[in-house]
Design an enzyme around this catalytic site. Structure first.
Site, PDB file in Angstrom:
ATOM      1  N   GLY A   1     -14.031  93.928  19.471  1.00 28.91           N
ATOM      2  CA  GLY A   1     -13.711  92.544  19.807  1.00 28.91           C
ATOM      3  C   GLY A   1     -12.263  92.434  20.288  1.00 28.91           C
TER       4      GLY A   1
ATOM      5  N   TYR B   1     -20.391  76.848  13.762  1.00 28.69           N
ATOM      6  CA  TYR B   1     -19.412  77.935  13.693  1.00 28.69           C
ATOM      7  C   TYR B   1     -18.364  77.624  12.623  1.00 28.69           C
ATOM      8  CZ  TYR B   1     -15.251  80.629  14.941  1.00 28.69           C
ATOM      9  OH  TYR B   1     -14.128  81.432  14.897  1.00 28.69           O
TER      10      TYR B   1
HETATM   11  N1  LIG Z   1     -11.642  83.755  19.664  1.00 27.80           N
HETATM   12  C1  LIG Z   1     -10.974  82.720  19.174  1.00 27.80           C
HETATM   13  O1  LIG Z   1     -10.504  81.838  19.906  1.00 27.80           O
HETATM   14  C2  LIG Z   1     -10.753  82.599  17.695  1.00 27.80           C
HETATM   15  C3  LIG Z   1     -10.067  81.487  17.206  1.00 27.80           C
HETATM   16  C4  LIG Z   1      -9.856  81.386  15.840  1.00 27.80           C
HETATM   17  C5  LIG Z   1     -10.325  82.361  14.975  1.00 27.80           C
HETATM   18  N2  LIG Z   1     -11.003  83.418  15.477  1.00 27.80           N
HETATM   19  C6  LIG Z   1     -11.483  84.437  14.536  1.00 27.80           C
HETATM   20  O2  LIG Z   1     -10.755  85.622  14.782  1.00 27.80           O
HETATM   21  C7  LIG Z   1     -11.570  86.761  14.485  1.00 27.80           C
HETATM   22  C8  LIG Z   1     -11.554  87.718  15.645  1.00 27.80           C
HETATM   23  O3  LIG Z   1     -12.049  87.032  16.779  1.00 27.80           O
HETATM   24  P1  LIG Z   1     -12.213  87.729  18.197  1.00 27.80           P
HETATM   25  O4  LIG Z   1     -11.899  86.702  19.222  1.00 27.80           O
HETATM   26  O5  LIG Z   1     -11.524  89.034  18.198  1.00 27.80           O
HETATM   27  O6  LIG Z   1     -13.793  87.928  18.206  1.00 27.80           O
HETATM   28  P2  LIG Z   1     -14.674  88.740  19.260  1.00 27.80           P
HETATM   29  O7  LIG Z   1     -13.866  89.195  20.402  1.00 27.80           O
HETATM   30  O8  LIG Z   1     -15.903  87.936  19.482  1.00 27.80           O
HETATM   31  O9  LIG Z   1     -15.044  90.029  18.389  1.00 27.80           O
HETATM   32  C9  LIG Z   1     -15.936  89.979  17.333  1.00 27.80           C
HETATM   33  C10 LIG Z   1     -16.519  91.364  17.221  1.00 27.80           C
HETATM   34  O10 LIG Z   1     -17.456  91.340  16.136  1.00 27.80           O
HETATM   35  C11 LIG Z   1     -18.538  92.154  16.537  1.00 27.80           C
HETATM   36  N3  LIG Z   1     -19.741  91.864  15.798  1.00 27.80           N
HETATM   37  C12 LIG Z   1     -20.644  90.884  15.990  1.00 27.80           C
HETATM   38  N4  LIG Z   1     -21.646  91.009  15.113  1.00 27.80           N
HETATM   39  C13 LIG Z   1     -21.359  92.088  14.345  1.00 27.80           C
HETATM   40  C14 LIG Z   1     -22.012  92.734  13.288  1.00 27.80           C
HETATM   41  N5  LIG Z   1     -23.177  92.279  12.813  1.00 27.80           N
HETATM   42  N6  LIG Z   1     -21.448  93.833  12.736  1.00 27.80           N
HETATM   43  C15 LIG Z   1     -20.270  94.304  13.215  1.00 27.80           C
HETATM   44  N7  LIG Z   1     -19.612  93.743  14.228  1.00 27.80           N
HETATM   45  C16 LIG Z   1     -20.138  92.648  14.784  1.00 27.80           C
HETATM   46  C17 LIG Z   1     -18.735  91.825  18.003  1.00 27.80           C
HETATM   47  O11 LIG Z   1     -19.490  92.832  18.629  1.00 27.80           O
HETATM   48  P3  LIG Z   1     -20.448  92.467  19.850  1.00 27.80           P
HETATM   49  O12 LIG Z   1     -19.556  91.812  20.874  1.00 27.80           O
HETATM   50  O13 LIG Z   1     -20.995  93.792  20.245  1.00 27.80           O
HETATM   51  O14 LIG Z   1     -21.469  91.507  19.309  1.00 27.80           O
HETATM   52  C18 LIG Z   1     -17.294  91.799  18.484  1.00 27.80           C
HETATM   53  O15 LIG Z   1     -16.861  93.077  18.886  1.00 27.80           O
HETATM   54  C19 LIG Z   1     -12.956  86.197  14.142  1.00 27.80           C
HETATM   55  O16 LIG Z   1     -13.071  86.130  12.754  1.00 27.80           O
HETATM   56  C20 LIG Z   1     -12.934  84.800  14.711  1.00 27.80           C
HETATM   57  O17 LIG Z   1     -13.796  83.934  14.015  1.00 27.80           O
HETATM   58  C21 LIG Z   1     -11.222  83.571  16.821  1.00 27.80           C
END
Ligand SMILES: NC(=O)c1ccc[n+]([C@@H]2O[C@H](COP(=O)([O-])OP(=O)(O)OC[C@H]3O[C@@H](n4cnc5c(N)ncnc54)[C@H](OP(=O)(O)O)[C@@H]3O)[C@@H](O)[C@H]2O)c1
Length: 299
Positions: free
Chosen positions: A11, A127
């Site tokens: 991610g 979410y």
């Molecule tokens: N993005 C934002 O704007 C934002 C804002 C606030 C907080 N956050 C939080 O910050 C954290 C990191 O976010 P991010 O943006 O880096 O998220 P991301 O890019 O969507 O990465 C999440 C990763 O989790 C993997 N994943 C999904 N299902 C899984 C499973 N069952 N087992 C293992 N891995 C799995 C995904 O793989 P696949 O892609 O292969 O499914 C992806 O690589 C998260 O907790 C998110 O809720 C994000």
């Protein structure tokens, strides 16, 4: 040597942790993506702990598609709540500390003031509720844990607002962007460094982890509209016009918070972190994004 296991390694945050790992010579990182460790498979998670014996798990895996979650409540809760709760219990049993990432969406405040960690959560939408339930499950488990709530995450890896704007800038003459939601953009690489620095400080000062919650974002706040304007300005793209629209004119299934202005005071004072302004972080991300990179990483 400190050992850290990172889940969700493909991610945005996982990829930026991977990018910075070589800078921390006293830490042995193990990165596992979904293919190698699906966090829904709790048995495999425990086996993975017992193979690598990490001192810390950074859980960067999550269900993050906020719109899709509205039609897929079950999967969002399975991943962001049930699996996270199970991870916490397994971490407790194996005496591993859990550093979990949560979201500004859990707050959804009615006011315009800075959001401190004491602001009562009022998550709206699937979410946000799934992330909040995940937090509660960690706290209930009694695991040695920290929860870091971040906002508006972007990176040169994965999908995010900045990269969407950069793509639209190649083909469009106009783009409509919401002007009445204000928050703090967070460069995933800065968050990645901050998480590792929290772990280093924990080790050097023997800080106990007891389910404390911290906000983390880059310094300063901005609307999505002004953020988009600056992205195009920094790319010297004057061919595109950014049109301000209000949240009510923008169709979305998800109630999105108008105020995501996170207070960083507790985080800075507890961890001694220097947090740079979001504009400086954006410069670095754009420079990183412009570099050719090998996107075919596999553990
Ligand atoms: N993005 C934002 O704007 C934002 C804002 C606030 C907080 N956050 C939080 O910050 C954290 C990191 O976010 P991010 O943006 O880096 O998220 P991301 O890019 O969507 O990465 C999440 C990763 O989790 C993997 N994943 C999904 N299902 C899984 C499973 N069952 N087992 C293992 N891995 C799995 C995904 O793989 P696949 O892609 O292969 O499914 C992806 O690589 C998260 O907790 C998110 O809720 C994000």
């Amino acid at each position: 040597m400190i050992r850290i296991l990172v889940t969700g390694a493909n991610g945005q945050l996982g990829s930026d942790l991977r990018a910075i790992a070589p800078q921390y010579r006293n830490i042995m990182f193990t990165f596992v993506d979904k293919r190698r460790l699906n966090i829904l498979d709790t048995e495999k998670f425990e086996q993975t702990l017992q193979i690598y014996w990490p001192h810390y798990v950074i859980n960067a895996a999550a269900y993050t598609n906020v719109e899709k979650a509205e039609d897929d409540q079950r999967t969002a809760f399975e991943l962001n709540s049930e699996a996270v709760g199970a991870m916490a219990h397994i971490c407790k049993k194996n005496r591993v500390r859990l550093l979990h990432i949560s979201s500004d969406y859990v707050y959804h405040p009615d006011h315009d003031a800075l959001i401190t960690e004491d602001t009562p959560p009022k998550p709206k939408g699937i979410y946000a509720r799934s992330k909040y339930h995940g937090e509660l499950k960690i706290l209930e488990s009694g695991a040695s844990s920290l929860i870091v709530r971040t906002s508006w995450l972007y990176s040169s890896f994965g999908n995010n607002f900045v990269k969407t704007m950069l793509e639209l800038g190649k083909t469009k003459k106009e783009v409509s962007v919401i002007h009445d939601q204000v928050g703090a953009p967070t460069y995933a690489r800065d968050l990645a460094h901050a998480l590792v620095q929290m772990i280093q400080k924990t080790e050097s000062e023997k800080i106990k982890w007891s389910g404390r919650i911290y906000n983390y974002a880059n310094e300063g706040t901005v609307s999505w509209y002004d953020f988009a304007q600056l992205i195009f300005a920094k790319m010297d793209n004057s061919n595109i016009t950014v049109l301000p629209v209000s949240s009510t004119d923008y169709p979305s299934k998800v109630p999105r918070p108008k105020n995501s202005r996170l207070s960083l005071e507790k985080t800075k004072s507890t961890w001694g972190l220097t947090i740079r302004p979001w504009q400086d972080a954006l410069d670095d991300m754009l420079a990183e994004w412009s570099k050719p990179k090998n996107k075919s990483w596999r553990p």
